[in-house]
Design a protein around this motif. Structure first.
Motif, PDB file in Angstrom:
ATOM      1  N   VAL A 180      -7.358   1.099   6.685  1.00  0.00           N
ATOM      2  CA  VAL A 180      -6.681   2.285   7.209  1.00  0.00           C
ATOM      3  C   VAL A 180      -7.354   3.490   6.567  1.00  0.00           C
ATOM      4  N   ASN A 181      -8.180   4.189   7.337  1.00  0.00           N
ATOM      5  CA  ASN A 181      -9.021   5.243   6.800  1.00  0.00           C
ATOM      6  C   ASN A 181      -8.440   6.618   7.102  1.00  0.00           C
ATOM      7  N   GLN A 182      -7.253   6.890   6.586  1.00  0.00           N
ATOM      8  CA  GLN A 182      -6.662   8.196   6.853  1.00  0.00           C
ATOM      9  C   GLN A 182      -7.567   9.329   6.394  1.00  0.00           C
ATOM     10  N   ALA A 183      -8.090   9.209   5.187  1.00  0.00           N
ATOM     11  CA  ALA A 183      -8.916  10.293   4.658  1.00  0.00           C
ATOM     12  C   ALA A 183     -10.343  10.215   5.143  1.00  0.00           C
TER      13      ALA A 183
ATOM     14  N   TRP B  46       6.223  -7.611  -8.546  1.00  0.00           N
ATOM     15  CA  TRP B  46       5.794  -7.496  -7.158  1.00  0.00           C
ATOM     16  C   TRP B  46       5.701  -6.027  -6.774  1.00  0.00           C
ATOM     17  N   ARG B  47       5.053  -5.787  -5.673  1.00  0.00           N
ATOM     18  CA  ARG B  47       5.013  -4.436  -5.120  1.00  0.00           C
ATOM     19  C   ARG B  47       5.102  -4.534  -3.611  1.00  0.00           C
ATOM     20  N   MET B  48       5.892  -3.646  -3.065  1.00  0.00           N
ATOM     21  CA  MET B  48       6.082  -3.605  -1.618  1.00  0.00           C
ATOM     22  C   MET B  48       5.829  -2.186  -1.139  1.00  0.00           C
ATOM     23  N   ASN B  49       5.054  -2.044  -0.069  1.00  0.00           N
ATOM     24  CA  ASN B  49       4.861  -0.724   0.516  1.00  0.00           C
ATOM     25  C   ASN B  49       4.776  -0.832   2.023  1.00  0.00           C
ATOM     26  N   PHE B  50       5.111   0.283   2.640  1.00  0.00           N
ATOM     27  CA  PHE B  50       5.127   0.376   4.107  1.00  0.00           C
ATOM     28  C   PHE B  50       4.567   1.743   4.477  1.00  0.00           C
ATOM     29  N   THR B  51       3.515   1.762   5.283  1.00  0.00           N
ATOM     30  CA  THR B  51       2.939   3.007   5.781  1.00  0.00           C
ATOM     31  C   THR B  51       3.057   3.025   7.292  1.00  0.00           C
TER      32      THR B  51
ATOM     33  N   ARG C  40      -3.426   7.485  16.802  1.00  0.00           N
ATOM     34  CA  ARG C  40      -3.625   6.506  15.741  1.00  0.00           C
ATOM     35  C   ARG C  40      -2.301   5.869  15.326  1.00  0.00           C
ATOM     36  N   THR C  41      -1.368   5.763  16.252  1.00  0.00           N
ATOM     37  CA  THR C  41      -0.062   5.190  15.938  1.00  0.00           C
ATOM     38  C   THR C  41      -0.233   3.760  15.423  1.00  0.00           C
ATOM     39  N   SER C  42       0.293   3.503  14.235  1.00  0.00           N
ATOM     40  CA  SER C  42       0.146   2.186  13.623  1.00  0.00           C
ATOM     41  C   SER C  42       1.122   2.081  12.467  1.00  0.00           C
ATOM     42  N   TRP C  43       1.271   0.876  11.942  1.00  0.00           N
ATOM     43  CA  TRP C  43       2.079   0.667  10.745  1.00  0.00           C
ATOM     44  C   TRP C  43       1.528  -0.516   9.969  1.00  0.00           C
ATOM     45  N   ASN C  44       1.858  -0.552   8.682  1.00  0.00           N
ATOM     46  CA  ASN C  44       1.390  -1.631   7.815  1.00  0.00           C
ATOM     47  C   ASN C  44       2.480  -1.931   6.789  1.00  0.00           C
ATOM     48  N   PHE C  45       2.782  -3.217   6.645  1.00  0.00           N
ATOM     49  CA  PHE C  45       3.763  -3.677   5.652  1.00  0.00           C
ATOM     50  C   PHE C  45       3.073  -4.670   4.725  1.00  0.00           C
ATOM     51  N   PHE C  46       3.300  -4.488   3.425  1.00  0.00           N
ATOM     52  CA  PHE C  46       2.675  -5.372   2.442  1.00  0.00           C
ATOM     53  C   PHE C  46       3.657  -5.655   1.317  1.00  0.00           C
TER      54      PHE C  46
ATOM     55  N   LEU D 284      -4.051 -12.925 -11.023  1.00  0.00           N
ATOM     56  CA  LEU D 284      -4.068 -14.382 -10.997  1.00  0.00           C
ATOM     57  C   LEU D 284      -3.395 -14.929  -9.749  1.00  0.00           C
ATOM     58  N   LEU D 285      -2.361 -14.234  -9.261  1.00  0.00           N
ATOM     59  CA  LEU D 285      -1.598 -14.710  -8.112  1.00  0.00           C
ATOM     60  C   LEU D 285      -1.649 -13.710  -6.963  1.00  0.00           C
ATOM     61  N   LYS D 286      -2.742 -12.959  -6.880  1.00  0.00           N
ATOM     62  CA  LYS D 286      -2.812 -11.914  -5.852  1.00  0.00           C
ATOM     63  C   LYS D 286      -2.886 -12.482  -4.438  1.00  0.00           C
ATOM     64  N   ASP D 287      -3.208 -13.774  -4.315  1.00  0.00           N
ATOM     65  CA  ASP D 287      -3.248 -14.375  -2.983  1.00  0.00           C
ATOM     66  C   ASP D 287      -1.857 -14.691  -2.450  1.00  0.00           C
ATOM     67  N   LEU D 288      -0.835 -14.609  -3.323  1.00  0.00           N
ATOM     68  CA  LEU D 288       0.542 -14.806  -2.862  1.00  0.00           C
ATOM     69  C   LEU D 288       1.059 -13.467  -2.361  1.00  0.00           C
ATOM     70  N   LYS D 289       0.942 -13.251  -1.067  1.00  0.00           N
ATOM     71  CA  LYS D 289       1.296 -11.965  -0.481  1.00  0.00           C
ATOM     72  C   LYS D 289       1.669 -12.193   0.972  1.00  0.00           C
ATOM     73  N   TYR D 290       2.290 -11.159   1.517  1.00  0.00           N
ATOM     74  CA  TYR D 290       2.599 -11.135   2.948  1.00  0.00           C
ATOM     75  C   TYR D 290       2.166  -9.772   3.457  1.00  0.00           C
ATOM     76  N   ASP D 291       1.271  -9.782   4.414  1.00  0.00           N
ATOM     77  CA  ASP D 291       0.688  -8.545   4.936  1.00  0.00           C
ATOM     78  C   ASP D 291       0.791  -8.581   6.458  1.00  0.00           C
ATOM     79  N   GLN D 292       1.540  -7.630   7.007  1.00  0.00           N
ATOM     80  CA  GLN D 292       1.719  -7.559   8.452  1.00  0.00           C
ATOM     81  C   GLN D 292       1.485  -6.115   8.891  1.00  0.00           C
ATOM     82  N   ARG D 293       0.744  -5.940   9.956  1.00  0.00           N
ATOM     83  CA  ARG D 293       0.439  -4.580  10.397  1.00  0.00           C
ATOM     84  C   ARG D 293       0.161  -4.564  11.897  1.00  0.00           C
ATOM     85  N   ARG D 294       0.288  -3.370  12.460  1.00  0.00           N
ATOM     86  CA  ARG D 294      -0.072  -3.141  13.852  1.00  0.00           C
ATOM     87  C   ARG D 294      -1.204  -2.140  13.876  1.00  0.00           C
TER      88      ARG D 294
END
Length: 921
Positions: free
Chosen positions: A394-397, A878-883, A890-896, A903-913
């Motif tokens: 997501v290249n806003q800048a 954990w960390r959760m963010n939503f943009t 450029r209508t879109s959204w991202n949830f993470f 060590l456990l960075k592969d344990l994640k849920y990432d969903q976006r449009r």
């Protein structure tokens, strides 16, 4: 239904007589006897006569320590039966032990008891506990907690080398180095492990039963943990677990693994990078696997990551990244991205295919590596539509920035007198809107330091003669102007320009009347070019023909200039006896300057040709150097007188703090500059426009204000063309405002009103900076899904109020504003050409919950600019963010949501449009 007889289901065993073969038994016994008779061990000596042992009474008296038991009578063993290899003693080092309350020794049981703050040290092993028991008969050490009326305290701490274990109790064998640990707790690189029973096999292997592990720092009540039936821990190397399930605040979840492997090595190791899963519904690309690949730990100085993306509709992407570094030498990184994007499916009317790529290279050299040479690189080039169409970040800048720039340079200094400086630079500039690309491959610059031929050998230089100096400069360029579609093809070199320019500036400076500084200079310049033209009139086709010519050609020019300036100070003091005003004084600094420059007309480089048409014969003038890379020589004589005035206004105010003894200085105007010139040799329009620009900082330097304007003294005719008549003589004012601009930026936070300096914003804008984008957050925060690294930085940001039992009334927030307006009135437009307001802010609603917004408003087009909404929740480990981009093409959204620990960075849920890129095409 029939029944089967029992005789059918059991095996029949027939009786058979057992016979003994006596001959075989006799042979086996005789063979055994021979082996026992003639077989010898390798360690035994040759056959010799036995010598009976003699008892010798030692007359020496030995004093026995009261701690040790009395020596027992021992029976000597024959030397033949003794092993020639000497066995190691039990203790290979000194055992040190201390305790606060007492140390008790029981010689009968061969035990030592330590009570309260007990400590035992042996080789690299150290045990501290409330109670320690040493059994030197069985070579074991027992350590446990201390029990009192309040419960248990002084939990054992077992340290061996760099490994630390905190159990409830431990049994350690100093001979075998094995141990049994109960309710152990240990930490390995942010990996917290608990186990009811742990078996320490040796110095580097631990086996655990029913263990629990997490990255949460709250060991007593972790927000999440993994439970496994068995675990093998090799400190600083690896952790291997069996069947594992995940718990969140003690509640089991269906998330589980049959086994898992966690590398714990502190060195770089190669391994597989697991991809992310999802679905791209915005452009009908289907399901995808993103950012999966392999990491190559090539050496301690360089690594390589190869990642790829794949979509079920056939789209794919490839990313190659490498980081390299050498201490006291250099460091840098290289990134190459390639994406083949398919929208929709083949055969559908909305099907489209696009190929984009991007290359980034950043290299910096340590100043200690070589003081006489330096190499640096900052490269960002690729497809003009890469940041607009890339599906992996997501290249806003970045996509709002319409310029890509690159520079690779090498500089070398040749020490001596004079010193020679050499610089070789390759540059790249690309406009993503027009897709125009400008390259210099390369630019060569060489210069010699200034030489003072008339300077004295000793002492300072005085007067105009002694300050005369000159230097030699050379600049050569090979410039290419092309487009995105021709980049990398042979056609891009068709219109390339090449040339070289040599200049020798001669300058001097001196003082006049002790208050005026005078400087004079003359510049000799010769230009070489390989690109010239020839122009003539074709009577047959009735057109002017221009032919490009290749070959060496040159022209020589020169000019001279002089300037005089001084500095004036004005002080307005408001302090009076018996009064203490808030504004104590105002100082005004004026720097006027007067300059003169003369440039001859070089008519010898101009030619004429005749045009014959129905109106007669006319002559046209041109120069063959029109396509020169450094411009053409001037054909007009210029004699300019320049006038400039610089202003600086500052005030001295009374400090707010009554205990302060010094006044505070504030700037009212950092600078206010006025400049114009008069061309003596011109036949009309002698005066150039008056340019005014300035800037200041107010509100405790939180608001920056910059402004500029251009005032033309000449009037316009009825066709809005400038004429040689002063505007005041045409019924207007003294000057006519032709253009103006104003830029205001304001940054503040909750610390702005507390007397403390604002802390730097926690915005990870590294990717924006590498792509020449904005880093102030006004265009939103940039998120790169491929390079996402969520680090646990919160422990470094604990505020003083976090440990308070009372409510924290201070809510952290920050706000950034930017206002820009431009006015144009060159030909009586009298209009605002652009006017916009951009803003970006974040606020922490609670210590771990924050929201933010970046947006703007275009007053000229009456609409909102790019808008991004941000929501972030810090869930401890954990960390959760939503943009969300709610409006625009450029209508879109991202949830993470994911674990912060690497060590456990592969344990994640990432969903976006993804945004529908077809809307922006």
């Amino acid at each position: 239904m029939g029944f089967q007889k029992p005789s059918h289901t059991f095996t029949k065993i027939h009786r058979k007589g057992l016979r003994t073969k006596s001959l075989h038994i006799l042979f086996a016994l005789s063979f055994t006897v021979l082996i026992n008779t003639f077989g010898f061990a390798q360690e035994l000596p040759k056959k010799s006569t036995n010598i009976p042992a003699q008892k010798i009474k030692d007359s020496t008296k030995v004093s026995v320590d009261s701690i040790l038991n009395q020596p027992l009578n021992t029976k000597e063993i024959d030397s033949i039966k003794q092993d020639s290899i000497k066995k190691d003693e039990f203790l290979e080092d000194i055992v040190k032990y201390t305790a606060k309350d007492y140390v008790s020794i029981n010689q009968r049981k061969q035990k030592i008891y330590l009570y309260n703050q007990a400590k035992v040290t042996y080789q690299d092993m150290e045990i501290t506990a409330g109670v320690i028991e040493i059994d030197y008969n069985t070579n074991t050490v027992y350590a446990g907690r201390l029990k009192d009326s309040t419960g248990y305290s002084q939990r054992p701490v077992f340290t061996q080398g760099s490994n630390v274990i905190e159990p409830d109790s431990i049994i350690f064998n100093t001979d075998t180095k094995k141990a049994l640990v109960y309710n152990s707790r240990t930490e390995q690189q942010g990996f917290y492990v608990k186990s009811p029973v742990t078996k320490k096999e040796n110095d580097s292997v631990y086996f655990m039963k029913n263990g629990k592990f997490t990255t949460s720092e709250n060991e007593e009540d972790p927000e999440y943990q993994f439970i496994t039936s068995k675990m093998k821990l090799v400190p600083n190397k690896k952790v291997i677990v069996g069947p594992t399930i995940m718990e969140i605040y003690g509640v089991p979840t269906p998330i589980g693994l049959p086994f898992a492997f966690f590398p714990m090595t502190k060195k770089q190791t190669s391994g597989i990078i697991f991809p992310s899963f999802g679905e791209d519904t915005g452009n009908d690309r289907g399901y995808f696997l993103q950012n999966g690949g392999y990491y190559f730990a090539i050496s301690d100085y360089v690594d390589l990551a190869v990642l790829g993306d794949y979509y079920t509709n056939g789209s794919y992407g490839l990313r190659i990244e490498s980081n390299y570094a050498k201490r006291y030498g250099f460091r840098g990184n290289v990134s190459f991205r390639y994406e083949n994007l398919l929208n929709s499916e083949r055969g559908f009317p909305d099907f489209a295919q696009n190929t984009i790529y991007n290359i980034r290279w950043s290299h910096s050299q340590d100043p200690k590596a070589n003081p006489n040479s330096r190499f640096s690189a900052s490269v960002n080039l690729g497809s003009s539509q890469f940041f607009q169409q890339s599906i992996n970040q997501v290249n806003q800048a970045n996509f709002l920035n319409n310029t890509l720039a690159s520079s690779v340079s090498y500089s070398k200094t040749f020490q001596g007198e004079p010193q020679i400086n050499l610089n070789l630079t390759a540059t790249h500039s690309q406009n993503t809107n027009t897709q125009a690309i400008n390259l210099t491959l390369p630019t060569l610059q060489a210069s010699m330091t200034r030489v003072f031929p008339f300077a004295p050998k000793n002492g300072a230089k005085k007067g105009a003669i002694q300050n005369i100096n000159f230097q030699v400069n050379t600049r050569g360029e090979y410039r290419i102007s092309t487009t995105d579609s021709l980049f990398g093809k042979s056609e891009m070199f068709d219109d390339a320009l090449a040339g070289m320019q040599h200049s020798i500036p001669v300058t001097t400076n001196f003082k006049v009347f002790n208050h005026f500084s005078v400087s004079a200079s003359a510049n000799l310049q010769e230009t070489w070019t390989l690109n010239t033209i020839r122009r003539f009139y074709d009577q047959v086709n009735d057109e002017v023909v221009t032919i490009d010519q290749s070959g060496f050609d040159r022209f020589f020019t020169y000019n001279a200039s002089a300037s005089v300036g001084t500095t004036l100070y004005g002080l307005f003091n408001f302090e009076k006896e018996g009064k203490d005003p808030k504004i104590q004084a105002i100082r005004h600094v004026i720097r006027p300057s007067l300059s003169y420059s003369i440039t001859p007309a070089f008519d010898q480089y101009y030619e004429t040709f005749e045009i014959i048409d129905a109106d007669g014969t006319t002559s046209e003038e041109y120069t063959r150097f029109e396509n020169s890379i450094f411009g053409r020589p001037s054909d007009r004589f210029a004699s300019n007188i320049g006038i400039g005035i610089g202003n600086n206004i500052e005030a001295k105010v009374r400090p707010k703090d009554s205990t302060s003894t010094e006044s505070k200085k504030i700037f009212l105007l950092n600078n206010l500059n006025l400049a114009t010139s008069y061309n003596v040799a011109a036949d009309s329009l002698n005066w150039s426009p008056l340019n005014i620009n300035g800037g200041t900082q107010i509100l405790n330097k939180k608001m920056n204000i910059n402004f500029g304007m251009s005032l033309n003294p000449y009037a316009l005719d009825s066709n809005n063309n400038i004429v040689n008549t002063f505007n005041i003589n045409n019924g207007g004012s003294l000057f006519r405002l032709t253009s103006a601009n104003l830029n205001i930026s304001y940054s503040l936070s909750n610390d702005s009103f507390s007397g403390r300096e604002d802390q730097e914003d926690d915005i990870d804008q590294e990717q924006a900076a590498l792509a020449n984008g904005r880093v102030d957050g006004l265009f939103g925060k940039t998120e790169d899904f491929a390079d996402r690294r969520l680090s646990d930085d919160d422990k470094d940001k604990k505020r003083e109020d976090d440990n308070s039992e009372f409510y924290n009334y201070k809510i952290p927030w920050n706000l950034r504003l930017a206002y820009a307006v431009n006015y144009t009135n060159t030909r009586r437009q009298d209009q605002i050409s652009s006017q916009s307001l951009m803003f970006s802010g974040d606020i922490e609603l609670s210590p771990r919950w924050s929201v933010g917004v970046s947006s703007g408003y275009d007053f000229l087009n009456n609409g909102f600019t790019f808008t991004q909404l941000r929501f972030e929740r810090d869930l401890l480990s954990w960390r959760m963010n939503f943009t969300w981009v709610p409006i625009g093409d450029r209508t879109s959204w991202n949830f993470f949501i994911g674990i912060k620990s690497s060590l456990l960075k592969d344990l994640k849920y990432d969903q976006r449009r993804q945004p529908d890129l077809r809307l922006g095409n």
